[in-house]
Design an enzyme around this catalytic site. Sequence first.
Site, PDB file in Angstrom:
ATOM      1  N   GLN A   1       0.835  -1.275   0.070  1.00 51.58           N
ATOM      2  CA  GLN A   1      -0.101  -0.129   0.169  1.00 51.58           C
ATOM      3  C   GLN A   1       0.961   1.143  -0.089  1.00 51.58           C
ATOM      4  O   GLN A   1       2.002   1.180   0.495  1.00 51.58           O
ATOM      5  CB  GLN A   1      -1.005  -0.020   1.284  1.00 51.58           C
TER       6      GLN A   1
ATOM      7  N   SER B   1       3.585  -6.814   2.674  1.00 48.75           N
ATOM      8  CA  SER B   1       1.978  -6.527   3.153  1.00 48.75           C
ATOM      9  C   SER B   1       1.145  -7.042   2.199  1.00 48.75           C
ATOM     10  O   SER B   1       1.129  -8.307   1.941  1.00 48.75           O
ATOM     11  CB  SER B   1       1.964  -5.247   3.449  1.00 48.75           C
ATOM     12  N   LEU B   2       0.093  -6.250   1.790  1.00 46.73           N
ATOM     13  CA  LEU B   2      -0.837  -6.795   0.756  1.00 46.73           C
ATOM     14  C   LEU B   2      -0.266  -7.442  -0.414  1.00 46.73           C
ATOM     15  O   LEU B   2      -0.685  -8.543  -0.998  1.00 46.73           O
ATOM     16  CB  LEU B   2      -1.734  -5.633   0.152  1.00 46.73           C
TER      17      LEU B   2
ATOM     18  N   ARG C   1     -10.125  -7.858   3.152  1.00 45.57           N
ATOM     19  CA  ARG C   1      -8.575  -7.395   3.932  1.00 45.57           C
ATOM     20  C   ARG C   1      -8.858  -5.812   4.311  1.00 45.57           C
ATOM     21  O   ARG C   1      -8.640  -5.392   5.459  1.00 45.57           O
ATOM     22  CB  ARG C   1      -7.446  -8.013   3.455  1.00 45.57           C
TER      23      ARG C   1
ATOM     24  N   HIS D   1      -0.380  -3.602  10.749  1.00 43.17           N
ATOM     25  CA  HIS D   1       0.594  -4.447  11.473  1.00 43.17           C
ATOM     26  C   HIS D   1       0.868  -4.180  12.663  1.00 43.17           C
ATOM     27  O   HIS D   1       1.885  -4.018  13.375  1.00 43.17           O
ATOM     28  CB  HIS D   1       1.717  -4.312  10.542  1.00 43.17           C
TER      29      HIS D   1
ATOM     30  N   GLN E   1       0.265 -12.121   9.883  1.00 36.22           N
ATOM     31  CA  GLN E   1       0.659 -10.907   9.107  1.00 36.22           C
ATOM     32  C   GLN E   1       0.014  -9.707   9.409  1.00 36.22           C
ATOM     33  O   GLN E   1       0.517  -8.608   9.341  1.00 36.22           O
ATOM     34  CB  GLN E   1       0.971 -11.322   7.455  1.00 36.22           C
TER      35      GLN E   1
END
Length: 311
Positions: free
Chosen positions: A9, A94-95, A119, A203, A252
């Site tokens: 992101q 991440s994503l 998500r 996170h 995660q």
Amino acid sequence: MRAFVFPGQGSQKLGMGADLAAASAAAREVFEEVDDALGQKLFALMTEGPEDELTLTANAQPAIMANAIAVLRVLEKECGLVLADKAQFVAGHSLGEYTALCAAGAFSLADTARLLRLRGSAMQAAVPVGEGAMCALLGAEIDQAAALAEAAAQGEVCTVANDNAPGQVVLSGHTAAIERAIGMVKEHGIKRGMLLPVSAPFHCPLMQPAADAMAEALERTPPGPLRVTLMANVTAAAVTDPAEVRRLLVEQVTGRVRWRESMVALGAAGVEHFVELGGKVVGPMITRTVSDVAVASLIGMADIEAFAKEL
């Protein structure tokens, strides 16, 4: 040895994918399939805006994934690349880990889009607006950042969210704790702390409701076999077992993105060539982290064609 890596992101921008779609039927098919999967004209939002809607987490996550997979599909369908023949590892920030798993065949494109929509929505909904924040620490090594987070917490959540590269660490937690951390940077030998323009504290333990939502979603849509080994965010270790992948994807959401350690691990495993698809975000982090490696970023047709000629 080669690793294909995928951005997270913050890499979204208005106009993303437009030139690629204009030049390639394979890219257009990806954007159409994602639109169909989401029941939304996401590609129109990516290319035409409004930008504030594209930046919303629930839109940005599938958009960034679609853009990267479009690059991959052009490589596969128009340049004859077979990912498993040309890469020993995939990784995503991440994503981007979902994008990496889509590339590796563990999720279909449609399922990846739906999982990332969920998500993004779940992460946004986990913490009321204003209660959480994130900050970037410039000139901070991981030990300094961890010590600062511990000192600033004072009974609230304040933790390392992203260990991106040497000198680039991100903290996440309660807004007041993050503001305290920014005010304490000099005491910890850190050059600067900067509040990030994000809508939620990603996170960190405050994301537990989103982790629970993803655990349910991944029960319904579990990852399948991987054609290429994944270097996982939360462990900075190689994984191929689908059940382990599913567990790590849930972890995660609240856990640290150990990107720096992951790239060091890939270098130690013998990877000499890193290829970022769909952005130029994680590539520069890798350049700062691992010495004596080649890093390429593929965004448009010229990048893709030049890369294909080298294979």
